[in-house]
Design an enzyme around this catalytic site. Structure first.
Site, short mmCIF file in Angstrom:
data_model
loop_
_atom_site.label_atom_id
_atom_site.label_comp_id
_atom_site.label_asym_id
_atom_site.label_seq_id
_atom_site.Cartn_x
_atom_site.Cartn_y
_atom_site.Cartn_z
N THR A 1 0.82 -1.21 0.00
CA THR A 1 0.00 0.00 0.00
C THR A 1 0.86 1.26 0.00
O THR A 1 1.96 1.25 0.56
CB THR A 1 -0.91 0.00 1.26
OG1 THR A 1 -1.49 1.29 1.41
CG2 THR A 1 -0.13 -0.32 2.53
N ASP A 2 0.32 2.34 -0.57
CA ASP A 2 1.04 3.62 -0.51
C ASP A 2 1.09 4.16 0.92
O ASP A 2 1.84 5.09 1.21
CB ASP A 2 0.41 4.65 -1.47
CG ASP A 2 -1.04 5.00 -1.14
OD1 ASP A 2 -1.62 4.41 -0.21
OD2 ASP A 2 -1.59 5.90 -1.82
P1 NAD Z 1 -9.80 -7.39 2.55
O1 NAD Z 1 -9.75 -7.09 4.01
O2 NAD Z 1 -11.03 -7.13 1.77
O3 NAD Z 1 -9.41 -8.92 2.30
C1 NAD Z 1 -8.40 -9.57 2.98
C2 NAD Z 1 -8.59 -11.07 2.79
O4 NAD Z 1 -7.52 -11.74 3.47
C3 NAD Z 1 -9.89 -11.59 3.39
O5 NAD Z 1 -10.53 -12.44 2.47
C4 NAD Z 1 -9.45 -12.36 4.62
O6 NAD Z 1 -10.30 -13.44 4.95
C5 NAD Z 1 -8.07 -12.83 4.21
N1 NAD Z 1 -7.18 -13.11 5.36
C6 NAD Z 1 -6.99 -12.32 6.45
N2 NAD Z 1 -6.12 -12.92 7.29
C7 NAD Z 1 -5.73 -14.08 6.69
C8 NAD Z 1 -4.84 -15.11 7.04
N3 NAD Z 1 -4.16 -15.07 8.20
N4 NAD Z 1 -4.67 -16.16 6.21
C9 NAD Z 1 -5.38 -16.21 5.03
N5 NAD Z 1 -6.25 -15.26 4.65
C10 NAD Z 1 -6.43 -14.20 5.46
O7 NAD Z 1 -8.57 -6.59 1.95
P2 NAD Z 1 -8.39 -5.95 0.50
O8 NAD Z 1 -8.94 -4.57 0.52
O9 NAD Z 1 -8.85 -6.91 -0.51
O10 NAD Z 1 -6.81 -5.82 0.45
C11 NAD Z 1 -6.01 -6.83 -0.16
C12 NAD Z 1 -4.56 -6.42 -0.03
O11 NAD Z 1 -4.36 -5.15 -0.67
C13 NAD Z 1 -4.09 -6.25 1.42
O12 NAD Z 1 -2.79 -6.76 1.51
C14 NAD Z 1 -4.10 -4.74 1.63
O13 NAD Z 1 -3.14 -4.35 2.58
C15 NAD Z 1 -3.75 -4.24 0.24
N6 NAD Z 1 -4.27 -2.90 -0.06
C16 NAD Z 1 -5.60 -2.62 -0.02
C17 NAD Z 1 -6.06 -1.35 -0.37
C18 NAD Z 1 -7.53 -0.99 -0.39
O14 NAD Z 1 -7.86 0.15 -0.72
N7 NAD Z 1 -8.44 -1.90 -0.09
C19 NAD Z 1 -5.16 -0.35 -0.70
C20 NAD Z 1 -3.79 -0.66 -0.70
C21 NAD Z 1 -3.36 -1.94 -0.40
#
Ligand code: NAD
Ligand code: TYD
Length: 336
Positions: free
Chosen positions: A125-126
Site C-alpha cells: 500500500t502507498d
Molecule cells: P480485505 O480485508 O477485503 O481482504 C483480505 C482477505 O484476506 C480476506 O478475504 C481475509 O479473509 C483474508 N485473510 C486475512 N487474514 C488471513 C490469514 N491469516 N490467512 C489467510 N487469509 C487471510 O482486503 P483488500 O482490501 O482486498 O486488500 C487486499 C490487499 O491489498 C491487502 O494486503 C491490503 O493491505 C492491500 N491494499 C488494499 C487497499 C484498499 O484500498 N483496499 C489499498 C492498498 C493496499
C-alpha cells in the site's frame, strides 16, 4: 501457469481471481483464504466452481499447509493479498495485524524460498510512505514512514520481502497502490460504507473536516497492474499503482449522494481518526512506462459503475451488514 493467491475471498483478491480466470487462458489458481470477517465466498460468485480454480480455507501463518500446497501444485508464483486491511481496526487492536501481515508474510516467504517458488508478489500500500503535504507525489523512492499500526505492519512485511530478495535471491516484487474502490468491497471502508448509509438514509460519518485527500484506484485497474507486474516485473523492483484521481472525502461523499439522489444534510462531521494521514497521492510513472499499464476508467466513471453495482447487489450488501457488522458499527461510530 499455476499461481497461489492468498486472500482471494477478500475485496481485491476476489476481483483479481475473477479477472485472471476470465481474461487469461491456462492459468490455474489455488486460492487460500482464512475467511475472516472480510473474506466471503460470495465475492467469488460464478468462479468458485471454475475448473481452473481451487479454494482452500486456511491461514497464511500455517507453514505446513503452505508447504503442502506448494508440493502438490508446484506454483510458478505466489501473489500475497491476504492481510488485515482496515486502519480503524488497527487502531483498536494491532495484534492480529502483526500476526497476519508480518508473520503470515514471513511464513509465505520462508516456504517460497524453501520450495523454490520462482516468483513472489507482495501486494502492499502507498500508506507505507506516510502522509503528504499539499504538494508532491509518492514515488518508489519515497521514504517509508508508516503512521498507523496497519501501515506499520505492511511496511514491516515489505521490508521482509525486500530482505528475502536481497539476502537469498528470491525473485520478488512489491506493489504499492492507492485507495481501491469497486465491486465487493466490505462496507467498513469509506466508499461502500457511505453508499450503504446513504441507501438507508443513515448519517454519513465524515471524519474531521472531510478535507483529507485520497487517490482513488478502480479495483479492476489495480488487478490489471498486478497482472503486469506478475508477468513482466523486473526482479526486486517496487511498482507504485495509482488512479491519478485525487479527491477530498467530502467530494467523494458528494458524488455518492448526488448519484443516489440523497440530500447533503445526511453528512455528519464526526470525531477524527487519531493520527489521520492528510493526503495520499501516487506517481505511477514507472509502472506505466516499464510495464505499459494504464487505468481504464476515470474516477467519475468508476464510481458510477461501483454505485450501480451496489444498487444491483442489494442481497450481497444486506448479507455482509447482518450480524457481526452491526456490533462493529456500533462500537466504531456510536460515540463519535
Ligand atoms: P480485505 O480485508 O477485503 O481482504 C483480505 C482477505 O484476506 C480476506 O478475504 C481475509 O479473509 C483474508 N485473510 C486475512 N487474514 C488471513 C490469514 N491469516 N490467512 C489467510 N487469509 C487471510 O482486503 P483488500 O482490501 O482486498 O486488500 C487486499 C490487499 O491489498 C491487502 O494486503 C491490503 O493491505 C492491500 N491494499 C488494499 C487497499 C484498499 O484500498 N483496499 C489499498 C492498498 C493496499
Ligand atoms: P478508508 O476507506 O478507511 O481508507 P484509508 O484509511 O486506508 O485511506 O478511509 C478513506 C478516507 O475516508 C480516510 O481519509 C478516512 C475517511 N473516512 C471517513 O471520513 N469516514 C469513515 O466512516 C471512514 C471509514 C473513512
Amino acid at each position: 501457469m499455476k499461481i497461489l493467491v492468498t486472500g482471494g475471498a477478500g475485496f481485491i483478491g476476489s476481483n483479481f481471481v475473477r479477472m485472471v480466470l476470465s481474461e487469461h487462458k491456462d492459468i490455474h489458481v489455488v486460492n487460500i483464504d482464512k475467511l475472516t470477517y472480510a473474506g466471503n465466498l460470495e465475492n467469488l460468485q460464478g468462479f468458485l466452481e471454475h475448473p481452473n480454480h481451487r479454494f482452500v480455507r486456511g491461514d497464511i501463518c500455517d507453514g505446513s499447509l503452505i508447504a503442502r500446497l506448494i508440493d502438490e501444485h508446484k506454483f510458478d508464483a505466489i501473489v500475497n493479498f491476504a492481510a488485515e486491511s482496515h486502519v480503524d481496526r488497527s487502531l483498536v487492536d494491532a495484534d492480529v495485524f502483526i500476526e497476519t501481515n508480518v508473520k503470515g508474510t514471513l511464513t509465505l516467504l520462508k516456504a517460497a524460498l524453501d520450495k523454490k517458488v520462482p516468483r513472489f508478489i507482495q501486494v502492499s500500500t502507498d500508506e507505507v510512505y506516510g502522509s503528504l503535504g499539499p504538494q508532491g507525489l509518492f514515488t518508489e523512492l519515497s521514504p517509508i514512514q508508516p503512521n498507523s499500526p496497519y501501515s506499520a505492519s505492511k511496511a514491516s512485511s515489505d521490508h521482509l520481502v525486500r530482505a528475502f530478495g536481497h539476502s537469498f535471491g528470491l525473485n520478488t516484487n512489491i506493489t504499492r497502490c492507492s485507495n481501491n474502490y469497486g465491486e465487493y468491497q466490505f462496507p467498513e471502508k469509506m466508499i461502500p460504507l457511505m453508499i450503504h448509509n446513504a441507501l438507508n438514509d443513515k448519517p454519513l460519518p465524515v471524519y474531521g473536516d472531510g478535507l483529507y485527500v485520497r487517490d482513488w484506484l478502480y479495483v479492476y485497474d489495480h488487478c490489471t497492474a498486478i497482472w503486469k507486474v506478475l508477468t513482466a516485473g523486473r526482479p526486486g523492483e517496487v511498482y507504485n499503482i495509482g488512479g491519478n484521481n485525487e479527491k477530498t472525502n467530502l467530494e467523494v461523499v458528494g458524488l455518492i449522494l448526488d448519484r443516489l439522489k440523497k440530500p447533503k444534510t445526511l453528512i455528519r462531521h464526526v470525531t477524527d481518526r487519531p493520527g489521520h494521514d492528510r493526503r495520499y497521492a501516487i506517481d505511477s510513472g514507472k509502472t506505466m512506462r516499464e510495464l505499459g499499464w494504464k487505468p481504464s476508467v476515470t474516477f467519475e466513471q468508476g464510481i458510477l459503475k461501483t454505485i450501480d453495482w451496489y444498487l444491483a447487489n442489494a442481497a450481497w450488501l444486506n448479507h455482509v451488514v447482518s450480524g457481526q457488522y452491526q456490533s462493529y458499527y456500533q462500537s466504531m461510530y456510536a460515540n463519535r
